[in-house]
Motif scaffolding. Structure first.
Motif, PDB file in Angstrom:
ATOM      1  N   ARG A  82       0.831  -1.201   0.000  1.00 33.35           N
ATOM      2  CA  ARG A  82       0.000   0.000   0.000  1.00 33.35           C
ATOM      3  C   ARG A  82       0.872   1.260   0.000  1.00 33.35           C
ATOM      4  NH1 ARG A  82      -4.190   0.399   4.541  1.00 33.35           N
ATOM      5  NH2 ARG A  82      -4.875   2.131   3.198  1.00 33.35           N
ATOM      6  N   ALA A  83       1.972   1.226   0.748  1.00 33.52           N
ATOM      7  CA  ALA A  83       2.869   2.382   0.789  1.00 33.52           C
ATOM      8  C   ALA A  83       3.516   2.633  -0.565  1.00 33.52           C
ATOM      9  CB  ALA A  83       3.933   2.179   1.863  1.00 33.52           C
ATOM     10  N   VAL A  84       3.806   1.567  -1.299  1.00 32.00           N
ATOM     11  CA  VAL A  84       4.407   1.705  -2.621  1.00 32.00           C
ATOM     12  C   VAL A  84       3.458   2.406  -3.587  1.00 32.00           C
ATOM     13  CG1 VAL A  84       4.950   0.314  -4.655  1.00 32.00           C
ATOM     14  CG2 VAL A  84       6.166  -0.078  -2.518  1.00 32.00           C
ATOM     15  N   ARG A  85       2.163   2.183  -3.444  1.00 34.27           N
ATOM     16  CA  ARG A  85       1.207   2.851  -4.342  1.00 34.27           C
ATOM     17  C   ARG A  85       1.300   4.365  -4.201  1.00 34.27           C
ATOM     18  NH1 ARG A  85      -3.760  -0.773  -2.301  1.00 34.27           N
ATOM     19  NH2 ARG A  85      -2.863  -2.806  -2.809  1.00 34.27           N
ATOM     20  N   GLY A  86       1.388   4.831  -2.973  1.00 31.18           N
ATOM     21  CA  GLY A  86       1.545   6.258  -2.766  1.00 31.18           C
ATOM     22  C   GLY A  86       2.911   6.757  -3.182  1.00 31.18           C
ATOM     23  N   LEU A  87       3.945   5.954  -2.915  1.00 24.50           N
ATOM     24  CA  LEU A  87       5.304   6.369  -3.240  1.00 24.50           C
ATOM     25  C   LEU A  87       5.506   6.464  -4.745  1.00 24.50           C
ATOM     26  CD1 LEU A  87       8.088   7.003  -2.004  1.00 24.50           C
ATOM     27  CD2 LEU A  87       8.636   4.570  -2.238  1.00 24.50           C
ATOM     28  N   ALA A  88       4.927   5.539  -5.491  1.00 26.93           N
ATOM     29  CA  ALA A  88       5.107   5.534  -6.940  1.00 26.93           C
ATOM     30  C   ALA A  88       4.605   6.829  -7.568  1.00 26.93           C
ATOM     31  CB  ALA A  88       4.391   4.331  -7.551  1.00 26.93           C
ATOM     32  N   GLU A  89       3.562   7.401  -6.977  1.00 28.42           N
ATOM     33  CA  GLU A  89       3.016   8.638  -7.520  1.00 28.42           C
ATOM     34  C   GLU A  89       3.976   9.818  -7.357  1.00 28.42           C
ATOM     35  OE1 GLU A  89      -0.792   9.403  -5.855  1.00 28.42           O
ATOM     36  OE2 GLU A  89      -1.686   7.539  -6.593  1.00 28.42           O
ATOM     37  N   SER A  90       4.900   9.721  -6.413  1.00 27.62           N
ATOM     38  CA  SER A  90       5.826  10.828  -6.165  1.00 27.62           C
ATOM     39  C   SER A  90       6.940  10.913  -7.199  1.00 27.62           C
ATOM     40  CB  SER A  90       6.455  10.689  -4.773  1.00 27.62           C
ATOM     41  OG  SER A  90       7.433   9.655  -4.749  1.00 27.62           O
ATOM     42  N   VAL A  91       7.149   9.849  -7.957  1.00 26.77           N
ATOM     43  CA  VAL A  91       8.284   9.785  -8.877  1.00 26.77           C
ATOM     44  C   VAL A  91       8.267  10.933  -9.876  1.00 26.77           C
ATOM     45  CG1 VAL A  91       9.224   8.446 -10.801  1.00 26.77           C
ATOM     46  CG2 VAL A  91       8.703   7.315  -8.634  1.00 26.77           C
ATOM     47  N   GLU A  92       7.119  11.275 -10.362  1.00 23.09           N
ATOM     48  CA  GLU A  92       7.012  12.313 -11.385  1.00 23.09           C
ATOM     49  C   GLU A  92       7.069  13.726 -10.826  1.00 23.09           C
ATOM     50  OE1 GLU A  92       6.953  11.811 -14.598  1.00 23.09           O
ATOM     51  OE2 GLU A  92       6.605   9.648 -14.685  1.00 23.09           O
ATOM     52  N   ARG A  93       6.748  13.900  -9.564  1.00 22.17           N
ATOM     53  CA  ARG A  93       6.590  15.260  -9.069  1.00 22.17           C
ATOM     54  C   ARG A  93       7.716  15.776  -8.185  1.00 22.17           C
ATOM     55  NH1 ARG A  93       4.771  14.648  -3.848  1.00 22.17           N
ATOM     56  NH2 ARG A  93       3.645  12.708  -3.387  1.00 22.17           N
ATOM     57  N   VAL A  94       8.549  14.904  -7.619  1.00 27.02           N
ATOM     58  CA  VAL A  94       9.630  15.419  -6.784  1.00 27.02           C
ATOM     59  C   VAL A  94      10.672  16.119  -7.654  1.00 27.02           C
ATOM     60  CG1 VAL A  94       9.314  13.672  -4.989  1.00 27.02           C
ATOM     61  CG2 VAL A  94      10.927  13.250  -6.852  1.00 27.02           C
ATOM     62  N   GLU A  95      11.363  17.067  -7.077  1.00 20.16           N
ATOM     63  CA  GLU A  95      12.350  17.848  -7.819  1.00 20.16           C
ATOM     64  C   GLU A  95      13.780  17.395  -7.574  1.00 20.16           C
ATOM     65  OE1 GLU A  95      11.711  20.091 -10.105  1.00 20.16           O
ATOM     66  OE2 GLU A  95       9.580  19.680  -9.842  1.00 20.16           O
ATOM     67  N   ASP A  96      13.978  16.482  -6.651  1.00 21.00           N
ATOM     68  CA  ASP A  96      15.314  16.047  -6.254  1.00 21.00           C
ATOM     69  C   ASP A  96      15.604  14.667  -6.820  1.00 21.00           C
ATOM     70  OD1 ASP A  96      17.394  14.798  -4.374  1.00 21.00           O
ATOM     71  OD2 ASP A  96      17.349  16.866  -3.662  1.00 21.00           O
ATOM     72  N   ASP A  97      16.854  14.425  -7.215  1.00 28.71           N
ATOM     73  CA  ASP A  97      17.228  13.140  -7.804  1.00 28.71           C
ATOM     74  C   ASP A  97      18.131  12.295  -6.912  1.00 28.71           C
ATOM     75  OD1 ASP A  97      16.119  13.311 -10.652  1.00 28.71           O
ATOM     76  OD2 ASP A  97      17.206  15.199 -10.479  1.00 28.71           O
ATOM     77  N   SER A  98      18.431  12.755  -5.725  1.00 28.55           N
ATOM     78  CA  SER A  98      19.488  12.152  -4.925  1.00 28.55           C
ATOM     79  C   SER A  98      19.056  10.846  -4.259  1.00 28.55           C
ATOM     80  CB  SER A  98      19.968  13.144  -3.864  1.00 28.55           C
ATOM     81  OG  SER A  98      18.944  13.386  -2.912  1.00 28.55           O
ATOM     82  N   LEU A  99      20.027  10.220  -3.595  1.00 23.09           N
ATOM     83  CA  LEU A  99      19.782   8.961  -2.899  1.00 23.09           C
ATOM     84  C   LEU A  99      18.888   9.166  -1.684  1.00 23.09           C
ATOM     85  CD1 LEU A  99      20.366   5.951  -2.376  1.00 23.09           C
ATOM     86  CD2 LEU A  99      22.450   6.654  -1.164  1.00 23.09           C
ATOM     87  N   TYR A 100      19.247  10.080  -0.823  1.00 23.84           N
ATOM     88  CA  TYR A 100      18.516  10.221   0.432  1.00 23.84           C
ATOM     89  C   TYR A 100      17.330  11.169   0.349  1.00 23.84           C
ATOM     90  CZ  TYR A 100      21.460   7.331   3.356  1.00 23.84           C
ATOM     91  OH  TYR A 100      22.078   6.251   3.938  1.00 23.84           O
ATOM     92  N   PHE A 101      17.355  12.109  -0.562  1.00 24.16           N
ATOM     93  CA  PHE A 101      16.310  13.131  -0.598  1.00 24.16           C
ATOM     94  C   PHE A 101      15.447  13.089  -1.859  1.00 24.16           C
ATOM     95  CE2 PHE A 101      20.057  15.356   1.532  1.00 24.16           C
ATOM     96  CZ  PHE A 101      19.709  14.897   2.791  1.00 24.16           C
TER      97      PHE A 101
END
Length: 424
Positions: A82-101
């Motif tokens: 269930r957490a992955v479903r929400g996390l997958a949606e963030s891939v397109e909208r976050v502005e950072d490409d780093s490992l931790y952030f």
């Protein structure tokens, strides 16, 4: 903040504490999207869900995988999905490409869920995240950050683990042309800003974090030039040691990056101290035949165990329970040593006892408050994630239980900058 008076907990009691920590985490999950997804904010009082590995949802999913494997309980796997479903949606909208952030850390967690739970959507989202990371590289860096946590070294590590070796090499090659020579080796600016004159030395933002990325990528891809550059970076930090011959202690930064009332000159945790330094030396031990690195890891451990922690000797000395900057991060190294070298579990038990003593436990579960000694009140709101909160602490408690019982010392999800246990 004074800890509760508790007896040394039994292994079963530590496991029960971890269960209470998981219960508090799961109770704080929030809806993310319309398909049953969930996510977490950094703190329960925050309005926004946070996707990042450092202190958000991507860092919580690994402890759910850990609990699923540890207890053989599918409810934790269901929560991870269930957490992955929400996390997958963030891939397109976050502005950072780093490992931790940013995206790289998200991609690794999505890939782990794909591999462990056979979730095709998680795998597709992981591929998309790395595709975006690849497209946003300018040939030298992704942002002003140039370290392990926020910059090239971490992206290189993440790409390597994800199987994108070409991207991993491209990420770390710029360190060859940006290295600054020192009397003993090389180091790097941790951020590309005119006012950033300090050079940091340790894992999170400093030279040893870059060393870790260079060494891992260079060894895996046959690039001996990258490994040699890593060794030159390590030589710079080793030359700064002020605690030899038995110990190992290097200042936070030179020139000193922060005033003393903000950051002490010497730190002891994973982020800026010998706990994290030892993880780099463990990696170099595994990649080379040089016994120097084992000896340096032992010296780091000597300093950690003789520093006074987990006692809070003075305001600001040891005010964090978490994995990044506090007691749980030291526990991770303690369990590495038990599994690899047969160390006595006595110091690990001391750390676990302190973690247990500082837990708040009630009908909602267990959680931990860190301390800001300059504020009144000094106790901070409990956090959810890997760096400072429940996810990082519970993950290490579960591993401690397994290691002491003689079980599997490796994690369900291997953190990119912590070497797996070397089998004897």
């Amino acid at each position: 903040m004074t800890p509760n008076k508790v007896e040394t907990p039994t292994v079963d009691e530590v496991e029960a504490l971890a269960v209470d920590g998981l219960r508090w985490l799961l109770a704080g999950a929030r809806d993310a999207g319309e398909d049953g997804g969930i996510g977490w904010p950094v703190r329960p009082s925050d309005d926004e869900l946070e996707p990042m590995l450092y202190n958000g949802t991507a860092g919580i999913i690994p402890v759910l995988l850990e609990a699923w494997r540890h207890f053989d309980d599918d409810s934790y796997a269901d929560a991870a999905l269930r957490a992955v479903r929400g996390l997958a949606e963030s891939v397109e909208r976050v502005e950072d490409d780093s490992l931790y952030f940013g995206r790289t850390g998200t991609a690794l967690v999505l890939r782990a869920v794909h591999d462990d739970l056979r979730d095709a959507a998680a795998g597709a989202a992981s591929d998309r995240a790395l595709e975006l990371v690849r497209a946003r590289f300018d040939g030298t860096r992704w942002s002003e950050w140039f370290d392990l946590m926020g910059g090239n070294a971490g992206i290189g590590l993440g790409a390597l683990i994800a199987g994108a070796e070409d991207l991993a090499v491209r990420a770390v090659e710029p360190y060859a042309r940006t290295a600054e020579e020192t009397a003993a080796g090389v180091h790097w600016a941790w951020v590309d800003r005119p006012d950033a004159v300090a050079r940091m030395h340790h894992m999170s933002h400093g030279t040893l974090g870059v060393v870790y990325g260079l060494a891992a990528v260079g060894h895996a891809t046959g690039r001996t030039d990258l490994v040699d550059l890593a060794l030159a970076g390590a030589a710079d930090v080793v030359a700064r040691d002020e605690a030899g011959p038995d110990g190992f202690l290097v200042p936070h930064s030179d020139p000193w990056d922060r005033p003393r009332d903000v950051v002490e000159r010497y730190n002891y945790g994973w982020c800026h101290g010998p706990t994290g330094d030892a993880q780099v030396f463990r990696l170099l031990r595994d990649l080379t035949a040089d016994p120097t690195w084992s000896a340096l890891a032992d010296r780091c451990w000597h300093t950690v165990t003789h520093s006074g922690l987990p006692e809070r000797l003075r305001p600001g000395f040891w005010d964090n329970n978490g994995r990044c900057c506090g007691t749980a991060g030291v526990l991770a190294l303690a369990c590495d040593r038990i599994a690899e070298q047969g160390d006595s579990p006595e110091f690990a038990q001391l750390l676990v006892t302190d973690i247990a003593a500082r837990a708040t436990r009630d009908a909602e579960g267990a959680r931990w408050s860190n301390v800001e000694h300059r504020a009144d009140p000094s106790a901070l709101e409990p956090e959810t994630g890997w760096a400072m909160g429940n996810a990082g602490i519970v993950r290490e408690l579960l591993r401690f239980v397994r290691v002491v019982r003689g079980g599997e010392p490796d994690y369900a999800f291997t953190w990119p900058d912590q070497p797996t246990v070397r089998r004897r």
